[in-house]
Design an enzyme around this catalytic site. Structure first.
Site, PDB file in Angstrom:
ATOM      1  N   LYS A  40     -29.367  37.864 -20.648  1.00 21.47           N
ATOM      2  CA  LYS A  40     -29.981  37.562 -19.350  1.00 21.47           C
ATOM      3  C   LYS A  40     -28.994  37.746 -18.198  1.00 21.47           C
ATOM      4  CE  LYS A  40     -33.308  34.435 -17.391  1.00 21.47           C
ATOM      5  NZ  LYS A  40     -34.001  35.548 -16.798  1.00 21.47           N
ATOM      6  N   GLY A  45     -22.272  33.633 -19.911  1.00 17.96           N
ATOM      7  CA  GLY A  45     -21.737  34.593 -20.885  1.00 17.96           C
ATOM      8  C   GLY A  45     -21.980  36.030 -20.476  1.00 17.96           C
ATOM      9  N   CYS A  46     -23.159  36.309 -19.971  1.00 20.14           N
ATOM     10  CA  CYS A  46     -23.509  37.675 -19.578  1.00 20.14           C
ATOM     11  C   CYS A  46     -22.706  38.114 -18.354  1.00 20.14           C
ATOM     12  CB  CYS A  46     -25.006  37.783 -19.320  1.00 20.14           C
ATOM     13  SG  CYS A  46     -25.972  37.414 -20.809  1.00 20.14           S
ATOM     14  N   THR A  47     -22.472  37.191 -17.438  1.00 21.53           N
ATOM     15  CA  THR A  47     -21.661  37.492 -16.258  1.00 21.53           C
ATOM     16  C   THR A  47     -20.212  37.749 -16.674  1.00 21.53           C
ATOM     17  OG1 THR A  47     -23.115  36.200 -14.834  1.00 21.53           O
ATOM     18  CG2 THR A  47     -20.875  36.607 -14.028  1.00 21.53           C
ATOM     19  N   ALA A  50     -20.069  41.244 -18.348  1.00 24.41           N
ATOM     20  CA  ALA A  50     -20.229  42.327 -17.370  1.00 24.41           C
ATOM     21  C   ALA A  50     -18.994  42.453 -16.479  1.00 24.41           C
ATOM     22  CB  ALA A  50     -21.480  42.093 -16.519  1.00 24.41           C
TER      23      ALA A  50
END
Length: 155
Positions: A40, A45-47, A50
């Site tokens: 998401k 975690g995704c930030t 990325a």
């Protein structure tokens, strides 16, 4: 759906990125591709993942890699995520879950005692001919670039 293995052909895909441009696997023929699937936009975690790829993007490009992120978020959500963190690579919107299904990454997840369906965080390292050379299951979001480079070096 068959489980993908290292050495198998990467499933073809075509879907819009955060700018509405169509991106397909064939666009990367002749290039090494880091195809990473994440749950998401704009979550911790995704930030972290990325931004780790962004912070090391020029080093990855120098080594011949292209980077593409995939999640089931909308084009609009991806655009906000890209702008907020100044991400230099395409983020593919897979709202219909066609790509995550092809890569067998949609499944049951558990978080804080809650069970739900979602994308399994996984990275595929795909060579110049479209063959999956390495699969990184459960990537280290904070050190993902290092993990990718070490994995590629072991091929």
């Amino acid at each position: 759906m068959a489980v993908l293995k290292e050495g198998s052909k990467a499933p073809a895909f075509k879907a819009p990125d955060q700018n509405g441009n169509m991106v397909s696997l064939s666009d990367f023929k002749g290039k090494k591709l880091i195809l990473y699937f994440y749950p998401k936009d704009d979550t911790p975690g995704c930030t972290s993942q990325a931004c780790n790829l962004k912070d090391n993007y020029s080093a990855l490009i120098k080594k011949g890699f292209q980077v593409v992120g995939v999640s089931v978020d909308s084009v609009k959500s991806h655009k906000k995520f890209e702008e907020k963190y100044e991400l230099p690579f395409p983020l593919i919107s897979d709202e219909e879950k066609k790509i995550v299904d092809k890569y067998n990454l949609w499944g049951e997840k558990k978080f804080m005692g809650r069970t739900y369906m979602g994308t399994t965080r996984t990275t595929f390292l795909i060579d110049e001919t479209g063959v999956i050379r390495k699969i990184i299951a459960k990537p280290d979001t904070k050190n993902h670039t290092e993990e990718v480079l070490e994995a590629w070096a072991s091929i």
